[in-house]
Design a protein around this motif. Structure first.
Motif, short mmCIF file in Angstrom:
data_model
loop_
_atom_site.label_atom_id
_atom_site.label_comp_id
_atom_site.label_asym_id
_atom_site.label_seq_id
_atom_site.Cartn_x
_atom_site.Cartn_y
_atom_site.Cartn_z
N ALA A 101 -12.12 -20.16 -54.10
CA ALA A 101 -12.44 -20.69 -55.22
C ALA A 101 -12.56 -22.16 -55.16
CB ALA A 101 -11.50 -20.35 -56.29
N MET A 102 -12.37 -22.87 -53.91
CA MET A 102 -12.34 -24.09 -53.89
C MET A 102 -13.56 -24.92 -53.73
SD MET A 102 -8.69 -25.18 -51.94
CE MET A 102 -7.48 -24.02 -51.79
N PRO A 103 -14.03 -26.02 -54.10
CA PRO A 103 -15.18 -26.55 -53.65
C PRO A 103 -15.42 -26.77 -52.38
CG PRO A 103 -14.04 -27.89 -55.58
CD PRO A 103 -13.22 -26.92 -54.93
N TRP A 104 -16.72 -26.71 -51.68
CA TRP A 104 -17.08 -26.84 -50.43
C TRP A 104 -16.52 -25.75 -49.59
CZ3 TRP A 104 -21.27 -29.00 -51.89
CH2 TRP A 104 -21.20 -30.13 -52.88
N MET A 105 -15.75 -24.98 -49.76
CA MET A 105 -15.41 -23.75 -48.89
C MET A 105 -16.30 -22.73 -49.29
SD MET A 105 -11.58 -22.33 -48.12
CE MET A 105 -10.92 -23.48 -46.88
N TYR A 106 -17.33 -22.41 -48.10
CA TYR A 106 -18.46 -21.44 -48.89
C TYR A 106 -18.47 -20.03 -47.98
CZ TYR A 106 -20.90 -22.99 -44.58
OH TYR A 106 -21.38 -23.28 -43.19
N ALA A 107 -17.61 -20.01 -47.14
CA ALA A 107 -17.48 -18.59 -46.66
C ALA A 107 -16.14 -18.42 -46.01
CB ALA A 107 -18.58 -18.62 -45.25
N GLY A 108 -15.69 -17.14 -45.71
CA GLY A 108 -14.28 -16.94 -45.26
C GLY A 108 -14.38 -15.61 -44.67
N ARG A 109 -13.47 -15.35 -43.67
CA ARG A 109 -13.26 -14.01 -43.12
C ARG A 109 -11.80 -13.85 -42.95
NH1 ARG A 109 -16.18 -10.21 -40.61
NH2 ARG A 109 -17.78 -10.57 -42.20
N ARG A 110 -11.25 -12.68 -43.14
CA ARG A 110 -9.75 -12.51 -42.60
C ARG A 110 -9.96 -11.57 -41.23
NH1 ARG A 110 -5.76 -9.96 -45.65
NH2 ARG A 110 -4.18 -11.16 -44.42
N TRP A 111 -8.99 -11.94 -40.38
CA TRP A 111 -8.94 -10.94 -39.19
C TRP A 111 -7.61 -10.58 -38.79
CZ3 TRP A 111 -13.72 -10.84 -37.17
CH2 TRP A 111 -14.63 -11.75 -37.37
N VAL A 112 -7.27 -9.53 -38.21
CA VAL A 112 -5.99 -8.93 -37.95
C VAL A 112 -5.84 -8.67 -36.33
CG1 VAL A 112 -6.59 -6.78 -38.72
CG2 VAL A 112 -4.39 -7.28 -38.70
N ALA A 113 -4.55 -8.69 -35.83
CA ALA A 113 -4.23 -8.27 -34.60
C ALA A 113 -3.04 -7.10 -34.61
CB ALA A 113 -3.87 -9.61 -33.68
N THR A 114 -3.49 -5.98 -34.46
CA THR A 114 -2.54 -4.96 -34.26
C THR A 114 -1.71 -5.13 -33.05
OG1 THR A 114 -4.09 -3.50 -32.74
CG2 THR A 114 -4.18 -3.39 -34.99
N ARG A 115 -0.51 -4.39 -32.89
CA ARG A 115 0.36 -4.52 -31.71
C ARG A 115 -0.41 -4.46 -30.39
NH1 ARG A 115 4.71 -7.68 -31.25
NH2 ARG A 115 5.44 -7.30 -29.11
N ALA A 116 -1.34 -3.41 -30.37
CA ALA A 116 -2.20 -3.29 -29.12
C ALA A 116 -2.97 -4.59 -28.83
CB ALA A 116 -2.80 -1.98 -29.43
N LEU A 117 -3.71 -5.04 -29.73
CA LEU A 117 -4.10 -6.40 -29.69
C LEU A 117 -3.30 -7.68 -29.18
CD1 LEU A 117 -7.06 -6.17 -32.32
CD2 LEU A 117 -7.29 -5.58 -29.96
N GLN A 118 -2.30 -7.65 -29.84
CA GLN A 118 -1.19 -8.69 -29.47
C GLN A 118 -0.73 -8.87 -28.00
OE1 GLN A 118 2.01 -8.40 -32.50
NE2 GLN A 118 0.55 -8.10 -34.02
N GLU A 119 -0.62 -7.43 -27.77
CA GLU A 119 -0.27 -7.45 -26.13
C GLU A 119 -1.25 -7.75 -25.12
OE1 GLU A 119 1.38 -3.56 -26.23
OE2 GLU A 119 3.33 -3.96 -27.11
N LEU A 120 -2.38 -7.76 -25.59
CA LEU A 120 -3.41 -8.46 -24.65
C LEU A 120 -3.39 -9.78 -24.48
CD1 LEU A 120 -6.55 -6.05 -25.63
CD2 LEU A 120 -5.06 -5.86 -23.84
N ARG A 121 -2.93 -10.69 -25.37
CA ARG A 121 -3.06 -12.07 -25.30
C ARG A 121 -2.37 -12.58 -24.11
NH1 ARG A 121 -0.72 -13.59 -31.42
NH2 ARG A 121 -2.47 -12.62 -32.68
N TYR A 122 -3.00 -13.88 -23.77
CA TYR A 122 -2.57 -14.73 -22.60
C TYR A 122 -2.72 -16.17 -23.05
CZ TYR A 122 -7.30 -14.64 -20.95
OH TYR A 122 -8.50 -14.84 -20.75
N PRO A 123 -1.87 -16.98 -22.18
CA PRO A 123 -1.01 -16.72 -21.44
C PRO A 123 0.32 -16.66 -22.10
CG PRO A 123 -1.32 -19.27 -21.73
CD PRO A 123 -2.34 -18.65 -22.25
N GLU A 124 1.39 -16.06 -21.10
CA GLU A 124 2.48 -15.69 -21.86
C GLU A 124 3.50 -16.66 -22.22
OE1 GLU A 124 6.66 -13.17 -20.34
OE2 GLU A 124 4.85 -13.46 -18.95
N LYS A 125 3.30 -17.93 -21.40
CA LYS A 125 4.09 -19.09 -21.92
C LYS A 125 2.89 -20.12 -22.53
CE LYS A 125 7.53 -19.22 -18.66
NZ LYS A 125 8.58 -18.78 -19.63
#
Length: 279
Positions: free
Chosen positions: A60-84
């Motif tokens: 609803a704010m001025p000049w913010m004209y597009a948005g999208r939300r994304w989600v990481a399931t646990r299975a997707l979280q476990e693909l992330r790297y680097p560990e540290k």
């Protein structure tokens, strides 16, 4: 000044603001925010964000004209790297990612509004507190690299086009000069090479900007303002179907350190889909 006159003045101010300044469609700036709902509050957080904050605190704010939300399931979280990771500790933290485009040249105006509205939302008890900001930054656009050249959606379409996945990549250089070199390598060599024949249609590259001093206390100041680049890879396939082949070996070509590579799926607005898969 009477209340009626003051209200009329406010209306006139809107007309004056619309008549001046940039009003193109390029995503000159972005808000990229990765958040972890506290255990046991996943459904409440998702409903608050979906039903209220995505709109009242963003779109609803001025000049913010597009948005999208994304989600990481646990299975997707476990693909992330680097560990540290310098971004997420542990690297699995940050189940939800929200991305927003802001009109080029309108960052300062938008920031004035967003600080004011978030103070109001907080005062009116419309801010969900059972969450942690893992990686939240307003960012300036540096480059967009396309797989198919002039064909296909542009970066200003990216948050409305039905992409099936997104990969967030964060890279840190040693210093500001090193970041300029890293950006040039990414833009001219690495990204064109990686995109060729891949399920990613484009990569947008941003650099973080410092948050204002009057930001909300629960959002920490941005790190890596002079050294960091944030990449968003927009995928035409589910990230799980292309992870091994295309995303397990992203690096910085010896010009920096990859601090996070994290896959996400688009949320389904108005639903609690995936909430029961976060843990």
């Amino acid at each position: 000044m009477s209340e009626e006159t003051d209200h009329g003045t406010h209306h006139e101010t809107y007309a004056e603001l619309a008549a001046v300044g940039p009003y193109g469609v390029r995503p000159g700036h972005a808000l990229i925010t990765m958040v972890e709902p506290h255990p046991g509050h996943e459904y409440a957080y998702n409903r608050w964000y979906e039903d209220d904050h995505y709109y009242a605190g963003a779109m609803a704010m001025p000049w913010m004209y597009a948005g999208r939300r994304w989600v990481a399931t646990r299975a997707l979280q476990e693909l992330r790297y680097p560990e540290k990771s310098a971004v997420a500790q542990p690297v699995t933290a940050g189940a939800y990612l929200s991305t927003y485009w802001i009109t080029e040249g309108r960052y300062d105006e938008h920031m004035k509004w967003t600080v004011a509205i978030n103070k109001r939302l907080n005062r009116d008890a419309r801010v969900h507190q059972a969450r942690t900001h893992v990686f939240t930054a307003f960012q300036d656009h540096e480059a967009t690299v396309y797989r198919d050249g002039a064909a296909g959606p542009r970066d200003f379409h990216a948050l409305d086009h039905p992409y099936r996945g997104l990969v967030l990549q964060v890279v840190d250089a040693e210093d500001a000069a090193g970041r300029a070199e890293l950006l040039e390598w990414l833009r001219t060599r690495e990204l064109p090479h990686r995109l060729a024949g891949s399920p990613a249609a484009m990569v947008t590259v941003f650099r973080p900007t410092p948050l204002p001093g009057d930001r909300m206390a629960y959002v920490k100041q941005v790190e890596g303002v002079d050294t960091r680049l944030t990449l968003l890879w927009f995928l035409e396939t589910d990230p799980r179907d292309c992870w091994e082949r295309h995303f397990t070996g992203l690096d910085a070509g010896g010009l920096g350190r990859v601090e996070l590579v994290a896959p996400f799926l688009p949320t389904v607005p108005g639903t609690d889909r995936y909430v029961d898969e976060l843990r």
